[in-house]
Design an enzyme around this catalytic site. Structure first.
Site, PDB file in Angstrom:
ATOM      1  N   LYS A   6       0.853  -1.195   0.000  1.00 18.07           N
ATOM      2  CA  LYS A   6       0.000   0.000   0.000  1.00 18.07           C
ATOM      3  C   LYS A   6       0.888   1.243   0.000  1.00 18.07           C
ATOM      4  O   LYS A   6       1.952   1.247   0.632  1.00 18.07           O
ATOM      5  CB  LYS A   6      -0.886  -0.046   1.253  1.00 18.07           C
ATOM      6  CG  LYS A   6      -1.952   1.031   1.363  1.00 18.07           C
ATOM      7  CD  LYS A   6      -2.830   0.751   2.593  1.00 18.07           C
ATOM      8  CE  LYS A   6      -3.925   1.771   2.808  1.00 18.07           C
ATOM      9  NZ  LYS A   6      -4.794   1.438   3.959  1.00 18.07           N
ATOM     10  N   SER A  39      -9.707  -1.609   7.188  1.00 15.47           N
ATOM     11  CA  SER A  39      -9.194  -1.327   5.841  1.00 15.47           C
ATOM     12  C   SER A  39      -8.493  -2.473   5.134  1.00 15.47           C
ATOM     13  O   SER A  39      -8.169  -2.351   3.959  1.00 15.47           O
ATOM     14  CB  SER A  39      -8.243  -0.140   5.881  1.00 15.47           C
ATOM     15  OG  SER A  39      -8.995   1.033   5.864  1.00 15.47           O
ATOM     16  N   SER A  69      -9.754   1.177   3.241  1.00 18.42           N
ATOM     17  CA  SER A  69      -8.961   2.068   2.417  1.00 18.42           C
ATOM     18  C   SER A  69      -7.898   1.364   1.582  1.00 18.42           C
ATOM     19  O   SER A  69      -7.356   1.968   0.658  1.00 18.42           O
ATOM     20  CB  SER A  69      -8.270   3.109   3.302  1.00 18.42           C
ATOM     21  OG  SER A  69      -7.370   2.477   4.190  1.00 18.42           O
TER      22      SER A  69
HETATM   23  N1  GLN Z   1     -13.081   2.959   6.962  1.00 17.48           N
HETATM   24  C1  GLN Z   1     -12.457   3.191   8.212  1.00 17.48           C
HETATM   25  C2  GLN Z   1     -12.083   4.643   8.345  1.00 17.48           C
HETATM   26  O1  GLN Z   1     -12.287   5.371   7.426  1.00 17.48           O
HETATM   27  C3  GLN Z   1     -11.251   2.319   8.376  1.00 17.48           C
HETATM   28  C4  GLN Z   1     -10.048   2.831   7.699  1.00 17.48           C
HETATM   29  C5  GLN Z   1      -8.836   2.032   7.968  1.00 17.48           C
HETATM   30  O2  GLN Z   1      -8.907   0.941   8.543  1.00 17.48           O
HETATM   31  N2  GLN Z   1      -7.690   2.604   7.614  1.00 17.48           N
HETATM   32  O3  GLN Z   1     -11.574   5.069   9.360  1.00 17.48           O
END
Ligand code: GLN
Length: 434
Positions: free
Chosen positions: A44, A143, A119
């Site tokens: 990532k 995410s 994400s």
């Molecule tokens: N969707 C969640 C958020 O926006 C999780 C994001 C993540 O795990 N980085 O915080």
């Protein structure tokens, strides 16, 4: 080497999964005798890879190049893995759809009109479409698990502290964990074993020993937290999940329901604590030290213009929310209360693991939603994390595993949750279900 993967990388550019295609000159191809040798890996774009751009999908870091390797990158190198690409994501890992990105919306390989999840959407797509064998993402509240569920592959969020975060750009430091995407359990456990364990460069990394994973046939004590199995699950998915549970029972596993009463406060608690931490972590992007700068004739305007230009709407929303919950007068009402609630949510998990080996929950309430569907409604976007944030609040490990598909061929997955530092139990369960 990697001909098939490189072909898939080149032919799938319309999915927007990849930020940097390194397949012409893969990083660390030279070492061929480790547990990961012959494996291609994507990371990532919020994990440092020396000499390669690291934008976190944000305008503020658009032209930034990494100057060092994250510990996970060094460990992949030692284990003989080759890094073929860096992957697209939601800006600073904030989001559930990989739509908040300067690199173009990531598309779901099962249906390109739908999101890949977020994400770490790019990493999920890279593995699901065969561009690489394995990928790393980061999981703060889901995410890794949510995009792996939307793309129909395995996705692990390890125990908090299990994998060094030296070289991972911080979002919410008391939650962030590096996680793994794979198409099978063996690849995942090998990458897990290679990169986890204490690191003197990350004081939050745990001292707990990493034991090699060995499969053993066993009967599980499985808990089904009733708060996760109520209304709100897509009916077609629900049928497939119920069938899976019925099969576990008929195979002789001991399956019982359990109550985890504090679950209902998870989303509120999560979005108070993570935005607070994010508002502080992102203060470093000020036009002075890193990345983009908008010039002005005084430092205050320079900072305002830089941050206004550099951050997208979702990131700004979180900084504002986080600053608010930390402000004097609101600190006790929000931040401190949320910290207390986090402790109680963690207690629910500790109690559950006195009785059960693992817990099973849906990973996501619905199949992948349409691109654009939730972009103007942040609250419904936040609610798509409803089944993944509690484990992040507690710090326990959780693994998404594919179990079927809907009539329109969208993936259906389930989430297995383990006790602290018991990732091997999750691998074992996933292999047993194969
Ligand atoms: N969707 C969640 C958020 O926006 C999780 C994001 C993540 O795990 N980085 O915080």
């Amino acid at each position: 080497m990697f001909d098939a993967q490189i072909n898939n990388l080149k032919n799938n550019s319309h999915l927007n999964a990849i930020v940097h295609d390194l397949s012409n000159d893969p990083v660390f191809l030279d070492k061929t005798d480790g547990i990961l040798s012959g494996k291609s890996i994507a990371i990532k774009e919020n994990i440092h890879l020396k000499g390669i751009g690291l934008s976190c999908a944000s305008k503020i870091l658009q032209n930034y190049k990494s100057i060092y390797n994250a510990t996970v990158v060094e460990r992949i190198k030692k284990a003989g893995g080759a890094i073929l690409a860096t992957t697209n994501m939601d800006e600073f890992a904030m989001g559930s759809s990989s739509e908040h990105t300067i690199h173009g919306v990531v598309k779901n390989p099962h249906d390109i009109t739908r999101v890949a999840g977020g994400s770490s959407g790019g990493s999920a797509v890279a593995v699901a479409s065969g561009m690489v064998d394995l990928a790393l993402g980061s999981d703060t509240g889901g995410s890794v698990r949510q995009p792996s569920a939307f793309c129909g592959i395995y996705g692990l969020k390890p125990t908090y502290g299990r994998i060094s975060r030296f070289g991972l750009v911080s979002y919410a430091s008391s939650f962030d964990q590096i996680g793994i995407f794979s198409n099978n359990v063996k690849d995942m456990s090998n990458l897990f074993e290679s990169i986890s364990g204490n690191d003197e460069k990350d004081s939050t990394s745990a001292l707990e020993k990493v034991k090699p994973y060995l499969f053993n046939e066993k009967k599980y004590k499985i808990g089904l937290p009733e708060e996760y199995w109520g209304k709100g699950i897509d009916p077609e998915m629900r049928k497939i999940l119920d069938k899976f549970i019925a099969k576990l029972k008929s195979d002789g596993h001991d399956v019982k329901s359990i109550s985890m009463p504090k679950t209902e406060y998870s989303i509120a608690t999560y979005y108070i604590l993570t935005t607070a931490e994010a508002s502080s972590n992102l203060a470093r992007f000020d036009g002075v030290q890193y990345g983009h700068r908008e010039n002005a004739d005084n430092p205050i305007d320079m900072t305002i213009f830089t941050r206004n230009f550099g951050f997208g709407d979702e990131v700004k929303r979180r900084i504002l929310l986080g600053t608010f919950v930390l402000s004097s007068g609101y600190y006790d009402a929000y931040f401190e209360k949320a910290q207390k609630m986090r402790r109680l949510i963690q207690k629910d998990f500790k109690n559950a693991f006195e009785e059960f080996d693992i817990l099973l929950t849906p990973t996501v309430p619905t199949p992948p939603f349409k691109i654009g569907e939730k972009m103007d409604d942040p609250l419904t976007m936040y609610l798509s994390d409803i089944y993944t944030v509690p484990m992040s609040l507690a710090g326990v490990p959780a693994l998404n595993l594919p179990i079927g598909e809907t009539k329109s061929k969208l993936p259906v997955c389930i989430q297995a949750v383990g006790d602290f530092f018991n990732e091997n139990e999750l691998f074992n369960f996933a292999e047993l279900c194969n």
